[in-house]
Design a protein around this motif. Structure first.
Motif, PDB file in Angstrom:
ATOM      1  N   GLY A  30       0.922  -1.220  -0.074  1.00 43.07           N
ATOM      2  CA  GLY A  30       0.159   0.037  -0.178  1.00 43.07           C
ATOM      3  C   GLY A  30       0.683   1.154  -0.084  1.00 43.07           C
ATOM      4  O   GLY A  30       0.355   2.339  -0.063  1.00 43.07           O
ATOM      5  N   GLU A  31       1.963   1.192   0.092  1.00 38.21           N
ATOM      6  CA  GLU A  31       2.859   2.222   0.099  1.00 38.21           C
ATOM      7  C   GLU A  31       3.399   2.860  -1.298  1.00 38.21           C
ATOM      8  O   GLU A  31       3.749   1.912  -2.168  1.00 38.21           O
ATOM      9  CB  GLU A  31       4.158   2.102   0.770  1.00 38.21           C
ATOM     10  N   ALA A  32       3.310   4.164  -1.498  1.00 36.69           N
ATOM     11  CA  ALA A  32       3.755   4.668  -2.573  1.00 36.69           C
ATOM     12  C   ALA A  32       3.102   4.013  -4.071  1.00 36.69           C
ATOM     13  O   ALA A  32       3.656   3.540  -4.997  1.00 36.69           O
ATOM     14  CB  ALA A  32       5.287   4.744  -2.890  1.00 36.69           C
ATOM     15  N   THR A  33       1.752   3.891  -3.960  1.00 36.10           N
ATOM     16  CA  THR A  33       1.050   3.159  -5.093  1.00 36.10           C
ATOM     17  C   THR A  33       1.143   3.991  -6.518  1.00 36.10           C
ATOM     18  O   THR A  33       1.058   5.315  -6.278  1.00 36.10           O
ATOM     19  CB  THR A  33      -0.502   3.191  -4.821  1.00 36.10           C
TER      20      THR A  33
ATOM     21  N   GLU B 290      -3.324   8.680  -5.050  1.00 35.13           N
ATOM     22  CA  GLU B 290      -3.617   9.484  -3.653  1.00 35.13           C
ATOM     23  C   GLU B 290      -5.188   9.092  -3.032  1.00 35.13           C
ATOM     24  O   GLU B 290      -6.065   8.966  -3.930  1.00 35.13           O
ATOM     25  CB  GLU B 290      -3.252  10.742  -3.641  1.00 35.13           C
ATOM     26  N   GLY B 291      -5.142   9.178  -1.847  1.00 35.28           N
ATOM     27  CA  GLY B 291      -6.792   9.181  -1.485  1.00 35.28           C
ATOM     28  C   GLY B 291      -7.553   7.807  -1.512  1.00 35.28           C
ATOM     29  O   GLY B 291      -8.791   7.983  -1.447  1.00 35.28           O
ATOM     30  N   ILE B 292      -7.017   6.839  -1.463  1.00 37.14           N
ATOM     31  CA  ILE B 292      -7.430   5.290  -1.416  1.00 37.14           C
ATOM     32  C   ILE B 292      -6.881   4.602  -0.261  1.00 37.14           C
ATOM     33  O   ILE B 292      -5.801   4.980   0.157  1.00 37.14           O
ATOM     34  CB  ILE B 292      -7.229   4.837  -2.800  1.00 37.14           C
ATOM     35  N   GLU B 293      -7.740   3.550   0.083  1.00 35.95           N
ATOM     36  CA  GLU B 293      -7.323   3.030   1.299  1.00 35.95           C
ATOM     37  C   GLU B 293      -5.948   2.055   0.777  1.00 35.95           C
ATOM     38  O   GLU B 293      -5.718   1.567  -0.490  1.00 35.95           O
ATOM     39  CB  GLU B 293      -8.127   2.108   1.621  1.00 35.95           C
ATOM     40  N   ALA B 294      -4.941   1.898   1.622  1.00 34.08           N
ATOM     41  CA  ALA B 294      -3.792   1.147   1.406  1.00 34.08           C
ATOM     42  C   ALA B 294      -3.951  -0.099   0.766  1.00 34.08           C
ATOM     43  O   ALA B 294      -4.670  -1.012   1.355  1.00 34.08           O
ATOM     44  CB  ALA B 294      -2.663   1.290   2.450  1.00 34.08           C
ATOM     45  N   GLY B 295      -3.278  -0.390  -0.177  1.00 34.38           N
ATOM     46  CA  GLY B 295      -3.702  -1.940  -1.000  1.00 34.38           C
ATOM     47  C   GLY B 295      -4.716  -2.191  -1.633  1.00 34.38           C
ATOM     48  O   GLY B 295      -5.115  -3.172  -1.929  1.00 34.38           O
ATOM     49  N   ASP B 296      -5.875  -0.989  -1.920  1.00 34.82           N
ATOM     50  CA  ASP B 296      -6.759  -1.398  -2.764  1.00 34.82           C
ATOM     51  C   ASP B 296      -6.498  -1.021  -4.071  1.00 34.82           C
ATOM     52  O   ASP B 296      -6.606   0.232  -4.835  1.00 34.82           O
ATOM     53  CB  ASP B 296      -7.957  -0.040  -2.318  1.00 34.82           C
ATOM     54  N   ASP B 297      -6.275  -2.101  -4.709  1.00 36.35           N
ATOM     55  CA  ASP B 297      -6.054  -2.266  -6.247  1.00 36.35           C
ATOM     56  C   ASP B 297      -7.110  -1.777  -7.121  1.00 36.35           C
ATOM     57  O   ASP B 297      -6.794  -1.046  -8.098  1.00 36.35           O
ATOM     58  CB  ASP B 297      -5.573  -3.683  -6.843  1.00 36.35           C
ATOM     59  N   TYR B 298      -8.376  -2.216  -6.772  1.00 36.56           N
ATOM     60  CA  TYR B 298      -9.605  -1.772  -7.669  1.00 36.56           C
ATOM     61  C   TYR B 298      -9.683  -0.378  -7.341  1.00 36.56           C
ATOM     62  O   TYR B 298      -9.849   0.510  -8.702  1.00 36.56           O
ATOM     63  CB  TYR B 298     -10.697  -2.413  -7.085  1.00 36.56           C
TER      64      TYR B 298
END
Length: 587
Positions: free
Chosen positions: A383-386, A409-417
């Protein structure tokens, strides 16, 4: 020559204007490409110059400014790599890619490619142990880094070397870059003898090792090249395509090569193409490095004009030679071989790419061969630096000028969708606003969930006529076992591992993954190199270094009490409060 929309089509020069224009406007004998130019001409503008030399320079300036489609274009207007010494008490040495030398410090170059620069820098780090880190890292180091441990840096950040000795190493490195490695070897020998007489055997051994490395470098240079500052140009043509290879040799050392594939829409001869390429290479660049000799594999009827243009623009005239012997003949032969191999490789790749596109059309049962593919991928570390990537392929292969990255930016960490949704919305809402071309096929590196997300985004944006293709890896993630989902998750397609169409999908998927993970690593490393202390007003480099030295790490600083912080020199109560507020999460 302009079209009906006043867009510049072609820039040319002529001593006899009537004869030159008559060669275009005649009833027969025109090549198809020249006929295509003439069909689009709506207006012709003429500028009279005082000499042929002035006309040549004006022609190249206009080509540089407007890049008309029917002129010879090298299509490699990137900035050049230089080696740069920063203006610092302990200068950093590294690669800088700029269009021209600018800013403080010392510059060496330009080099023909970044590979030549990295090879040279690796040699300098190994011999002279010069620092590589940025000033922000250098200013608050409290102990030597790994480069010191592997003997690639002398650790000036913690005072392991004096400014005087470091300046001496910098001057020695500069002499090597100037081709004077023999002089440096002689100076090293004198220093080694002086250190031995003073019984400083450790320092004498260091000089001995440097002499051995410099001697090896000198032997390699002598065997490979000889001597001279030379640029070598060679052209090769096949199936209507051209390749021009350029070798750059400085102080007798082959620094590297560059290869150009000019878009020759008017089907000019090898001589005219090489003449235009040389003129564009030298007369349109800023701070161009002019060699003493210019070797070519094809005679040029306009050689006197080019020589006069060199004298007019740069005040010096390199010797231009075609028939050469000995080492210079081998350089020309090497450049010619490079040009031939590069052209053969490009033609084979283009033919292979056409076969792959045709195969994909058949595999997906499309009405026509797709012209543009785009593929998206997501990369992050827990989830870091997506970062999301978008790569573009056309029938010539990767179209790197159209590649894009998106910092998510602005999403939950690790949320690929969520990351995929944000990237697609930003990409295609912008394409809609700019009226830019849409892809024929949108490839999504992912399974059913990613495909459904992409379908929802395109529907919300009102985008039609874009084919969706999801790529799901097999159970073992082995290439060749992928499952393709065309438009919907119910329409699954499995292609044989040897299918050229599947190879195209694998290629664009792997390229999107490479582009995404490269961007993610750059973003992550940049964030990790920066210190939270840098954002606190009043905490400059010296106070940061004092804090880190006192507490051992940033975590130690964050856990320190108000009283403990005030024990560090330069930290008062007000500054300690600011540090605690910045480093500790709010309740």
């Amino acid at each position: 020559m302009y079209d009906a929309d006043k867009q510049l089509l072609y820039v040319g020069k002529a001593k006899q204007l009537k004869n030159r224009l008559s060669s275009y406007f005649r009833d027969s004998g025109l090549s198809p490409k020249t006929a295509a130019l003439v069909a689009r001409i709506a207006d012709i503008e003429v500028t009279v110059t005082r000499s042929e030399t002035e006309a040549l320079l004006l022609e190249q300036n206009l080509i540089k400014q407007s890049r008309p489609p029917f002129n010879i274009l090298l299509r490699d207007d990137k900035s050049y790599p230089y080696i740069h010494f920063t203006a610092h008490t302990y200068p950093k040495i590294g690669m800088r890619r700029v269009r021209h030398k600018r800013g403080p410090g010392r510059w060496f170059g330009p080099y023909p490619n970044s590979g030549a620069v990295r090879e040279t820098l690796s040699m300098l780090y190994r011999i002279f142990r010069l620092r590589q880190c940025d000033d922000a890292v250098f200013s608050h180091r409290s102990r030597p880094c790994l480069q010191y441990q592997i003997k690639r840096c002398s650790a000036p950040c913690v005072g392991y070397i004096t400014p005087e000795h470091y300046a001496q190493d910098i001057e020695d490195a500069a002499l090597v870059l100037s081709g004077k490695s023999e002089t440096v070897s002689d100076m090293m020998a004198d220093r080694m003898e002086a250190a031995s007489e003073q019984l400083d055997f450790e320092q004498a051994a260091l000089y001995r090792d440097r002499i051995i490395q410099l001697r090896e470098l000198q032997v390699q240079q002598d065997v490979d090249t000889g001597s001279g500052d030379v640029d070598v140009f060679a052209i090769s043509s096949q199936q209507g395509a051209y390749c021009i290879s350029m070798l750059q040799i400085r102080q007798g050392r082959l620094l590297g090569s560059r290869h150009f594939h000019p878009d020759n829409r008017l089907a000019l001869s090898e001589e005219d193409t090489l003449t235009a390429a040389i003129a564009q290479y030298y007369f349109t660049a800023e701070d161009q490095d002019i060699p003493s000799e210019l070797l070519i594999n094809h005679s040029l009827s306009e050689q006197p004009l080019i020589e006069q243009a060199f004298h007019t623009q740069f005040g010096q005239t390199p010797r231009i030679a075609h028939n050469v012997r000995s080492q210079r003949a081998r350089w020309v032969e090497l450049a010619t071989t490079n040009a031939e191999q590069q052209l053969q490789t490009r033609l084979a790749r283009d033919n292979q790419m056409q076969v792959r596109f045709e195969s994909l059309k058949e595999a997906l049962s499309l009405d026509s061969v797709p012209e543009r593919l785009e593929c998206f991928d997501i990369s992050h570390s827990h989830g870091e630096a997506t970062v999301a990537s978008c790569v573009v392929f056309d029938q010539n292969g990767p179209r790197k000028s159209d590649y894009r990255r998106f910092n998510i930016e602005g999403i939950e960490a690790g949320d690929d969708y969520g990351a995929m949704q944000q990237a697609l919305e930003r990409r295609y809402s912008r394409l809609q606003g700019d009226d830019a071309p849409m892809p024929d096929i949108l490839v999504i590196d992912g399974g059913k969930g990613q495909l459904n997300m992409a379908r929802k985004v395109l529907t919300d944006l009102g985008i039609v006529n874009v084919i969706l293709l999801g790529v799901a890896k097999g159970t073992t993630r082995k290439p060749g076992l992928e499952t393709l989902f065309l438009e919907t998750v119910d329409n699954a397609i499995t292609l044989p591992p040897h299918s050229p169409g599947l190879h195209l999908i694998q290629h664009i998927r792997d390229e999107s993954h490479r582009f995404a993970i490269t961007g993610h690593r750059q973003r992550r490393d940049k964030a990790r190199r920066s210190s939270a202390l840098q954002d606190i007003p009043g905490v400059g480099p010296k106070r940061r270094q004092a804090l880190l030295r006192h507490f051992g790490s940033l975590q130690g600083v964050a856990q320190a009490s108000m009283e403990a912080l005030q024990k560090v020199p330069g930290i008062n109560r007000h500054l300690a409060e600011d540090i605690i507020a910045a480093l500790r999460p709010k309740d």
